[in-house]
Design a protein around this motif. Structure first.
Motif, PDB file in Angstrom:
ATOM      1  N   SER A  48      34.723  44.702  43.888  1.00 21.66           N
ATOM      2  CA  SER A  48      34.366  45.438  45.109  1.00 21.66           C
ATOM      3  C   SER A  48      34.054  44.496  46.265  1.00 21.66           C
ATOM      4  O   SER A  48      34.595  44.645  47.363  1.00 21.66           O
ATOM      5  CB  SER A  48      33.153  46.337  44.852  1.00 21.66           C
ATOM      6  N   VAL A  49      33.186  43.539  46.008  1.00 22.17           N
ATOM      7  CA  VAL A  49      32.774  42.632  47.079  1.00 22.17           C
ATOM      8  C   VAL A  49      33.900  41.670  47.440  1.00 22.17           C
ATOM      9  O   VAL A  49      34.114  41.350  48.620  1.00 22.17           O
ATOM     10  CB  VAL A  49      31.476  41.899  46.699  1.00 22.17           C
ATOM     11  N   ALA A  50      34.660  41.215  46.444  1.00 21.38           N
ATOM     12  CA  ALA A  50      35.798  40.338  46.737  1.00 21.38           C
ATOM     13  C   ALA A  50      36.805  41.040  47.637  1.00 21.38           C
ATOM     14  O   ALA A  50      37.332  40.435  48.583  1.00 21.38           O
ATOM     15  CB  ALA A  50      36.467  39.890  45.437  1.00 21.38           C
TER      16      ALA A  50
ATOM     17  N   MET B 226      30.943  36.222  46.984  1.00 23.80           N
ATOM     18  CA  MET B 226      30.209  35.814  48.189  1.00 23.80           C
ATOM     19  C   MET B 226      30.168  34.290  48.294  1.00 23.80           C
ATOM     20  O   MET B 226      30.421  33.725  49.359  1.00 23.80           O
ATOM     21  CB  MET B 226      28.788  36.386  48.151  1.00 23.80           C
ATOM     22  N   LEU B 227      29.872  33.623  47.187  1.00 25.61           N
ATOM     23  CA  LEU B 227      29.844  32.161  47.195  1.00 25.61           C
ATOM     24  C   LEU B 227      31.243  31.589  47.405  1.00 25.61           C
ATOM     25  O   LEU B 227      31.431  30.617  48.146  1.00 25.61           O
ATOM     26  CB  LEU B 227      29.260  31.635  45.881  1.00 25.61           C
ATOM     27  N   ALA B 228      32.228  32.217  46.762  1.00 26.89           N
ATOM     28  CA  ALA B 228      33.604  31.715  46.854  1.00 26.89           C
ATOM     29  C   ALA B 228      34.158  31.822  48.264  1.00 26.89           C
ATOM     30  O   ALA B 228      34.977  30.994  48.672  1.00 26.89           O
ATOM     31  CB  ALA B 228      34.500  32.470  45.871  1.00 26.89           C
TER      32      ALA B 228
ATOM     33  N   ILE C 290      40.137  31.925  51.406  1.00 21.79           N
ATOM     34  CA  ILE C 290      40.775  33.103  50.820  1.00 21.79           C
ATOM     35  C   ILE C 290      41.440  32.768  49.485  1.00 21.79           C
ATOM     36  O   ILE C 290      41.190  33.455  48.484  1.00 21.79           O
ATOM     37  CB  ILE C 290      41.753  33.765  51.812  1.00 21.79           C
ATOM     38  N   PRO C 291      42.249  31.691  49.396  1.00 19.11           N
ATOM     39  CA  PRO C 291      42.815  31.356  48.083  1.00 19.11           C
ATOM     40  C   PRO C 291      41.752  31.047  47.028  1.00 19.11           C
ATOM     41  O   PRO C 291      41.895  31.452  45.865  1.00 19.11           O
ATOM     42  CB  PRO C 291      43.681  30.117  48.366  1.00 19.11           C
ATOM     43  N   VAL C 292      40.701  30.349  47.425  1.00 19.18           N
ATOM     44  CA  VAL C 292      39.622  30.032  46.475  1.00 19.18           C
ATOM     45  C   VAL C 292      38.979  31.322  45.968  1.00 19.18           C
ATOM     46  O   VAL C 292      38.722  31.478  44.768  1.00 19.18           O
ATOM     47  CB  VAL C 292      38.567  29.108  47.122  1.00 19.18           C
ATOM     48  N   THR C 293      38.725  32.250  46.873  1.00 17.19           N
ATOM     49  CA  THR C 293      38.103  33.517  46.487  1.00 17.19           C
ATOM     50  C   THR C 293      39.016  34.319  45.572  1.00 17.19           C
ATOM     51  O   THR C 293      38.549  34.906  44.576  1.00 17.19           O
ATOM     52  CB  THR C 293      37.742  34.337  47.739  1.00 17.19           C
ATOM     53  N   VAL C 294      40.302  34.340  45.875  1.00 12.21           N
ATOM     54  CA  VAL C 294      41.246  35.085  45.036  1.00 12.21           C
ATOM     55  C   VAL C 294      41.284  34.502  43.622  1.00 12.21           C
ATOM     56  O   VAL C 294      41.189  35.239  42.630  1.00 12.21           O
ATOM     57  CB  VAL C 294      42.656  35.088  45.672  1.00 12.21           C
ATOM     58  N   VAL C 295      41.395  33.179  43.519  1.00 12.79           N
ATOM     59  CA  VAL C 295      41.456  32.548  42.190  1.00 12.79           C
ATOM     60  C   VAL C 295      40.152  32.766  41.427  1.00 12.79           C
ATOM     61  O   VAL C 295      40.159  33.152  40.249  1.00 12.79           O
ATOM     62  CB  VAL C 295      41.772  31.036  42.328  1.00 12.79           C
ATOM     63  N   ALA C 296      39.017  32.541  42.087  1.00 17.53           N
ATOM     64  CA  ALA C 296      37.722  32.716  41.416  1.00 17.53           C
ATOM     65  C   ALA C 296      37.544  34.159  40.956  1.00 17.53           C
ATOM     66  O   ALA C 296      37.057  34.420  39.847  1.00 17.53           O
ATOM     67  CB  ALA C 296      36.585  32.321  42.360  1.00 17.53           C
ATOM     68  N   THR C 297      37.955  35.096  41.795  1.00 14.07           N
ATOM     69  CA  THR C 297      37.826  36.516  41.451  1.00 14.07           C
ATOM     70  C   THR C 297      38.688  36.883  40.250  1.00 14.07           C
ATOM     71  O   THR C 297      38.223  37.549  39.317  1.00 14.07           O
ATOM     72  CB  THR C 297      38.204  37.388  42.662  1.00 14.07           C
ATOM     73  N   LEU C 298      39.936  36.443  40.252  1.00 10.45           N
ATOM     74  CA  LEU C 298      40.836  36.802  39.154  1.00 10.45           C
ATOM     75  C   LEU C 298      40.413  36.158  37.834  1.00 10.45           C
ATOM     76  O   LEU C 298      40.503  36.790  36.775  1.00 10.45           O
ATOM     77  CB  LEU C 298      42.275  36.435  39.514  1.00 10.45           C
ATOM     78  N   VAL C 299      39.917  34.924  37.895  1.00  8.31           N
ATOM     79  CA  VAL C 299      39.415  34.279  36.664  1.00  8.31           C
ATOM     80  C   VAL C 299      38.199  35.036  36.143  1.00  8.31           C
ATOM     81  O   VAL C 299      38.080  35.318  34.937  1.00  8.31           O
ATOM     82  CB  VAL C 299      39.080  32.795  36.923  1.00  8.31           C
TER      83      VAL C 299
ATOM     84  N   ARG D  44      43.224  40.550  25.334  1.00  2.47           N
ATOM     85  CA  ARG D  44      44.311  40.118  26.201  1.00  2.47           C
ATOM     86  C   ARG D  44      44.794  41.272  27.076  1.00  2.47           C
ATOM     87  O   ARG D  44      44.971  41.116  28.287  1.00  2.47           O
ATOM     88  CB  ARG D  44      45.466  39.571  25.375  1.00  2.47           C
ATOM     89  N   ARG D  45      45.002  42.428  26.474  1.00  3.11           N
ATOM     90  CA  ARG D  45      45.479  43.589  27.240  1.00  3.11           C
ATOM     91  C   ARG D  45      44.478  43.965  28.328  1.00  3.11           C
ATOM     92  O   ARG D  45      44.858  44.244  29.470  1.00  3.11           O
ATOM     93  CB  ARG D  45      45.723  44.770  26.310  1.00  3.11           C
ATOM     94  N   ALA D  46      43.190  43.964  27.978  1.00  2.00           N
ATOM     95  CA  ALA D  46      42.160  44.323  28.956  1.00  2.00           C
ATOM     96  C   ALA D  46      42.103  43.306  30.089  1.00  2.00           C
ATOM     97  O   ALA D  46      41.971  43.663  31.258  1.00  2.00           O
ATOM     98  CB  ALA D  46      40.807  44.427  28.272  1.00  2.00           C
ATOM     99  N   ALA D  47      42.206  42.014  29.747  1.00  2.00           N
ATOM    100  CA  ALA D  47      42.160  40.976  30.773  1.00  2.00           C
ATOM    101  C   ALA D  47      43.348  41.099  31.724  1.00  2.00           C
ATOM    102  O   ALA D  47      43.182  41.018  32.943  1.00  2.00           O
ATOM    103  CB  ALA D  47      42.138  39.597  30.112  1.00  2.00           C
ATOM    104  N   VAL D  48      44.540  41.313  31.166  1.00  2.00           N
ATOM    105  CA  VAL D  48      45.730  41.457  32.017  1.00  2.00           C
ATOM    106  C   VAL D  48      45.591  42.678  32.913  1.00  2.00           C
ATOM    107  O   VAL D  48      45.874  42.625  34.126  1.00  2.00           O
ATOM    108  CB  VAL D  48      47.002  41.551  31.146  1.00  2.00           C
ATOM    109  N   ARG D  49      45.125  43.784  32.344  1.00  2.00           N
ATOM    110  CA  ARG D  49      44.993  45.025  33.118  1.00  2.00           C
ATOM    111  C   ARG D  49      44.023  44.848  34.287  1.00  2.00           C
ATOM    112  O   ARG D  49      44.324  45.243  35.422  1.00  2.00           O
ATOM    113  CB  ARG D  49      44.525  46.140  32.183  1.00  2.00           C
ATOM    114  N   VAL D  50      42.879  44.238  34.024  1.00  2.00           N
ATOM    115  CA  VAL D  50      41.872  44.113  35.075  1.00  2.00           C
ATOM    116  C   VAL D  50      42.289  43.064  36.106  1.00  2.00           C
ATOM    117  O   VAL D  50      42.004  43.211  37.301  1.00  2.00           O
ATOM    118  CB  VAL D  50      40.475  43.822  34.467  1.00  2.00           C
ATOM    119  N   VAL D  51      43.008  42.021  35.695  1.00  2.00           N
ATOM    120  CA  VAL D  51      43.495  41.025  36.649  1.00  2.00           C
ATOM    121  C   VAL D  51      44.554  41.644  37.568  1.00  2.00           C
ATOM    122  O   VAL D  51      44.546  41.415  38.784  1.00  2.00           O
ATOM    123  CB  VAL D  51      44.050  39.783  35.917  1.00  2.00           C
TER     124      VAL D  51
END
Length: 198
Positions: A45-47, A130-132, A142-151, A169-176
């Protein structure tokens, strides 16, 4: 004919403490899973908000203001929703007890405790984007925030699935994928609005 009597070592024994222990463990796992999902909500949400605002403006103040508003507003909203939900469940259980139904004390959850846990989990998840977005230089935030958020989303998705007994694995892929779509859409909208305002 002689009757065989089971010896003390082979006779079935009742273990009344086992169901109670299992129920307590299940309740703890459900609370932990709810906390992980709350953190997940805070992250995405915040990202999405800060990436969208950063797409519209390169200034730090609007990004920080919007991110802080999303963090506090989201955490309070999550806490209120959890309080209402758990409070309704508690009222239903107490009404069943009053009507003569059997209700265990450990089935009755505190709405305040649930609200506090939801607030904290959302808040902690929301701190990461917020930190990212605020710590790196403006040209890479923006790229740093996107990568940090997806990880982070991959980790919370995998943890939540593991606690629920489903495929990590399925859950991680779905949420990413969901998080990436949210970030792309909000960034695109922010960029369009920023270009229109400029």
């Amino acid at each position: 004919m002689a009757r065989l009597v089971p010896s003390a070592s082979t006779a079935p024994t009742s273990r009344p403490e086992a169901p109670a222990r299992d129920a307590e463990l299940s309740a703890k796992l459900n609370r932990l899973r709810a906390g992980v999902l709350g953190a997940n909500d805070g992250i995405v949400s915040v990202a999405a908000v800060v990436v969208g605002v950063a797409g519209a403006s390169s200034a730090s103040a609007p990004v920080l203001t919007a991110g802080a508003a999303a963090l506090i507003g989201g955490a309070v909203s999550m806490a209120l929703g959890e309080y209402v939900s758990v409070g309704s469940q508690k009222d239903a259980l107490l009404a069943r007890r009053a009507a003569g139904g059997h209700v265990e004390d450990d089935e009755i959850v505190s709405p305040w405790a649930a609200a506090a846990a939801s607030f904290v989990s959302f808040f902690l998840g929301a701190v990461l984007p917020m930190l990212a977005i605020m710590l790196p230089p403006a040209d890479v935030r923006i790229p740093v925030t996107v990568v940090a958020t997806l990880v982070a989303l991959a980790l919370t998705g995998a943890i939540g699935a593991g606690l629920g007994g489903s495929s990590r694995r399925r859950a991680a892929v779905r949420v990413v994928i969901g998080g990436a779509v949210a970030l792309a859409v909000t960034y695109g909208v922010g960029s369009l609005l920023g270009a229109g305002i400029a």
